[in-house]
Design an enzyme around this catalytic site. Structure first.
Site, mmCIF file in Angstrom:
data_model
loop_
_atom_site.group_PDB
_atom_site.id
_atom_site.type_symbol
_atom_site.label_atom_id
_atom_site.label_comp_id
_atom_site.label_asym_id
_atom_site.label_seq_id
_atom_site.Cartn_x
_atom_site.Cartn_y
_atom_site.Cartn_z
ATOM 1 N N LYS A 22 0.832 -1.208 0.000
ATOM 2 C CA LYS A 22 0.000 0.000 0.000
ATOM 3 C C LYS A 22 0.874 1.268 0.000
ATOM 4 C CE LYS A 22 -1.618 1.697 4.026
ATOM 5 N NZ LYS A 22 -1.311 3.136 4.194
ATOM 6 N N ASN A 23 1.878 1.291 0.870
ATOM 7 C CA ASN A 23 2.672 2.513 1.009
ATOM 8 C C ASN A 23 3.611 2.763 -0.168
ATOM 9 O OD1 ASN A 23 1.389 3.036 3.366
ATOM 10 N ND2 ASN A 23 3.151 2.692 4.707
ATOM 11 N N CYS A 120 -4.410 12.535 13.695
ATOM 12 C CA CYS A 120 -5.078 11.246 13.542
ATOM 13 C C CYS A 120 -4.851 10.426 14.797
ATOM 14 C CB CYS A 120 -4.622 10.518 12.283
ATOM 15 S SG CYS A 120 -3.014 9.767 12.451
ATOM 16 N N ARG A 125 0.795 14.416 13.613
ATOM 17 C CA ARG A 125 1.234 14.231 12.230
ATOM 18 C C ARG A 125 1.153 15.491 11.363
ATOM 19 N NH1 ARG A 125 -0.748 8.470 10.065
ATOM 20 N NH2 ARG A 125 1.130 8.628 8.826
ATOM 21 N N ASP A 311 5.346 0.653 11.953
ATOM 22 C CA ASP A 311 4.138 -0.029 11.463
ATOM 23 C C ASP A 311 4.072 -1.496 11.887
ATOM 24 O OD1 ASP A 311 3.271 2.285 10.307
ATOM 25 O OD2 ASP A 311 3.700 1.717 8.240
ATOM 26 N N ARG A 403 -8.265 -0.521 5.165
ATOM 27 C CA ARG A 403 -7.462 0.496 4.462
ATOM 28 C C ARG A 403 -6.159 -0.099 3.948
ATOM 29 N NH1 ARG A 403 -5.628 4.489 8.157
ATOM 30 N NH2 ARG A 403 -4.219 4.700 6.397
HETATM 31 C C1 UD1 Z 1 4.600 7.036 6.457
HETATM 32 C C2 UD1 Z 1 3.775 5.784 6.249
HETATM 33 C C3 UD1 Z 1 3.294 5.235 7.601
HETATM 34 C C4 UD1 Z 1 4.484 5.042 8.546
HETATM 35 C C5 UD1 Z 1 5.337 6.300 8.619
HETATM 36 C C6 UD1 Z 1 6.611 6.102 9.413
HETATM 37 C C7 UD1 Z 1 2.777 6.122 4.068
HETATM 38 C C8 UD1 Z 1 1.559 6.422 3.267
HETATM 39 N N1 UD1 Z 1 2.635 6.124 5.397
HETATM 40 O O1 UD1 Z 1 3.764 8.021 7.046
HETATM 41 O O2 UD1 Z 1 2.637 3.989 7.370
HETATM 42 O O3 UD1 Z 1 4.008 4.735 9.844
HETATM 43 O O4 UD1 Z 1 5.713 6.747 7.301
HETATM 44 O O5 UD1 Z 1 7.370 5.078 8.867
HETATM 45 O O6 UD1 Z 1 3.824 5.850 3.514
HETATM 46 N N2 UD1 Z 1 6.622 14.817 10.808
HETATM 47 C C9 UD1 Z 1 6.635 16.145 11.131
HETATM 48 N N3 UD1 Z 1 6.418 17.060 10.127
HETATM 49 C C10 UD1 Z 1 6.208 16.683 8.833
HETATM 50 C C11 UD1 Z 1 6.189 15.309 8.505
HETATM 51 C C12 UD1 Z 1 6.411 14.388 9.518
HETATM 52 O O7 UD1 Z 1 6.823 16.517 12.286
HETATM 53 O O8 UD1 Z 1 6.003 17.550 7.967
HETATM 54 C C13 UD1 Z 1 6.837 13.796 11.879
HETATM 55 C C14 UD1 Z 1 5.618 12.896 12.074
HETATM 56 O O9 UD1 Z 1 4.659 13.487 12.930
HETATM 57 C C15 UD1 Z 1 6.250 11.659 12.674
HETATM 58 C C16 UD1 Z 1 7.608 11.586 11.940
HETATM 59 O O10 UD1 Z 1 7.844 12.890 11.441
HETATM 60 O O11 UD1 Z 1 6.486 11.837 14.046
HETATM 61 C C17 UD1 Z 1 7.647 10.609 10.799
HETATM 62 O O12 UD1 Z 1 6.500 10.782 9.986
HETATM 63 P P1 UD1 Z 1 6.481 10.497 8.420
HETATM 64 O O13 UD1 Z 1 7.655 9.680 8.023
HETATM 65 O O14 UD1 Z 1 6.248 11.764 7.703
HETATM 66 O O15 UD1 Z 1 5.176 9.591 8.287
HETATM 67 P P2 UD1 Z 1 4.209 9.558 7.052
HETATM 68 O O16 UD1 Z 1 4.988 9.851 5.823
HETATM 69 O O17 UD1 Z 1 2.987 10.352 7.324
#
Ligand code: UD1
Length: 424
Positions: A22-23, A120, A125, A311, A403
């Site tokens: 999915k990711n 969420c 996030r 995950d 999902r």
């Molecule tokens: C993706 C994955 C999710 C997985 C996560 C971490 C997808 C669709 N989802 O989520 O399944 O659990 O990576 O491996 O691929 N953060 C900030 N600011 C930002 C972006 C992130 O503070 O602009 C923080 C987040 O709150 C979190 C950390 O960085 O604490 C990592 O998040 P991130 O890698 O961005 O997760 P996703 O890409 O949303």
């Protein structure tokens, strides 16, 4: 609404085919926005998030068709007719990963509106790092009425981006934006997850020069606005689905085999299961897990790839309830990713939470109960606990599970688990 009913299952056995990730699929679907040709994408998992993303592409004016029928998992996606650049709240609220349209829409149309995802179940996030990075590439960003309004009247320009934190979808957004930018973009502290690598390889196969693929320092030479000729794409196997089913084998002390899997992507998970006493036979695309003589307790700290994935944290917590002794699980990525703890405790687990660390005391005699899924991976942990519990477990609100897991009841059922989908 559907729920899953799981009754104590004897040992599982047999072989299970792992679906596409999915990711990896979601950024690939977003990347089709960069294409000047219809793009064939195969091994797409039949999960709700993929259907939602396809719906989003249609709402934006793109088209897709399934050339080989409903079950093929192959789509031909054509975004040449795309003419709407707004990803609405209605769709973003059901799938945060809609934020992945921000980079490619802005790069192609120089203007777009994407609803700001809210918090969420697993934490706040934010997407501030995505926005800051795009601003460095020349985007003008305004947040109004809950929407990110991004413009780049003369197109995006190459820049050096240093991510303060490693972000998976943030890196993916930037890679897609940089592919069409004017000049070279350097991304430092980029995510190295296999799904990010897969996206880089797809864009590179379209002729975009990307240096450092698989490392945390990427250099991308943009096309200056010219759309890409994307080659046919096959989605990589889902390492989290695979890891979840390895945990299903482990928690029931069964020997099962996973097929169509990429063992290299699962090293941290296999390492932890080995430390817990489970045995493995591994070939290039199959993994067989074998029962442990005694399930040993474990220490886990979640981190970015190649370390142990957040995950898989919830699933290992379910498994740790069956270890002989005390396991420690520390969640470093998300501040609130322990919603499954309360539900596991209702099934008889002994788990003490302190800040971002859970101590799990095993071996607990789990008993079936009515439990509530709270997020995608937490839901699968409850299913795993149900497999090991005495009596009947009903996991409610499984739309979270749908999902990201394709036909979980059919896949586990084929291995001999007592699991059925019923309506409330
Ligand atoms: C993706 C994955 C999710 C997985 C996560 C971490 C997808 C669709 N989802 O989520 O399944 O659990 O990576 O491996 O691929 N953060 C900030 N600011 C930002 C972006 C992130 O503070 O602009 C923080 C987040 O709150 C979190 C950390 O960085 O604490 C990592 O998040 P991130 O890698 O961005 O997760 P996703 O890409 O949303």
């Amino acid at each position: 609404m559907d729920y899953l009913q799981i009754s104590a299952s004897a040992k599982l056995s047999g072989t299970l085919t792992v679906s596409g990730a999915k990711n990896a699929a979601l950024p690939i679907l977003a990347a089709t926005i960069l294409a000047k040709n219809p793009v064939s994408v195969s091994n797409l998992p039949h999960v709700a998030d993929v259907r939602t993303f396809l719906r989003l592409i249609k709402l934006l004016g793109g088209e897709y068709s399934e050339p080989h029928g409903e079950l093929s998992g192959r789509q031909l996606i054509d975004t040449r007719s795309l003419d709407n650049t707004t990803a609405t709240y209605e769709i973003v609220k059901t799938m945060r990963a809609s934020i992945l349209t921000l980079g490619p829409l802005l790069a192609r149309f120089r203007e777009c509106r994407v609803s700001l995802p809210g918090g969420c179940a697993i934490g706040q996030r934010p997407v501030d790092l995505h926005l800051k990075a795009l601003e460095k590439m020349g985007a003008i960003i305004n947040i109004t009425e809950g929407y990110i309004h991004a413009t780049a009247p003369s197109g995006l320009s190459g820049a050096t981006i240093v991510f303060d934190k490693i972000t998976v979808t943030g890196s993916e957004n930037l890679i897609m934006a940089a592919a069409l930018a004017h000049g070279t973009t350097k991304i430092l502290n980029a995510a190295k997850e296999p799904e990010v690598v897969s996206l880089c390889e797809i864009i590179s196969a379209a002729g975009v020069e990307i240096r450092g693929i698989g490392t945390d320092e990427l250099e991308i030479v943009g096309t200056g606005g010219e759309l890409l000729e994307l080659q046919p794409i096959r989605v990589i196997p889902d390492r989290i689905e695979a890891g979840t089913y390895l945990c299903a084998g482990a928690i029931t002390q069964s020997e099962i085999t996973l097929d169509h899997v990429e063992p290299k992507h699962l090293e941290a998970v296999i390492d932890k299961l080995t430390q817990m006493g489970f045995g493995f036979e591994i070939t290039s695309d199959r993994i067989t897990i074998k029962p442990a003589k005694r399930i040993a307790p474990i220490e886990i700290v979640t981190s970015e790839y190649p370390a142990f994935p957040t995950d898989m944290q919830a699933q290992f917590m379910a498994l740790a309830t069956q270890a002989e002794g005390s396991s420690i699980i520390e969640e470093r990525l998300f501040e609130n990713r322990f919603m499954h703890v309360g539900e596991l405790v209702r099934m008889g687990a002994q788990i003490a939470l302190r800040g971002n660390t859970a101590s799990v005391t095993g071996r607990a005699a789990l008993t079936g109960a009515d439990v509530m899924a709270t997020d995608l991976r937490a839901s699968s942990a409850l299913v795993l606990a149900g497999l090991a519990a005495k009596g009947t477990t009903r996991v409610h609100r499984i739309y979270h599970l749908d999902r990201g897991y394709e036909k979980i009841e059919a896949k586990l059922g084929a291995l001999g688990a007592n699991i059925v989908r019923l309506e409330e």
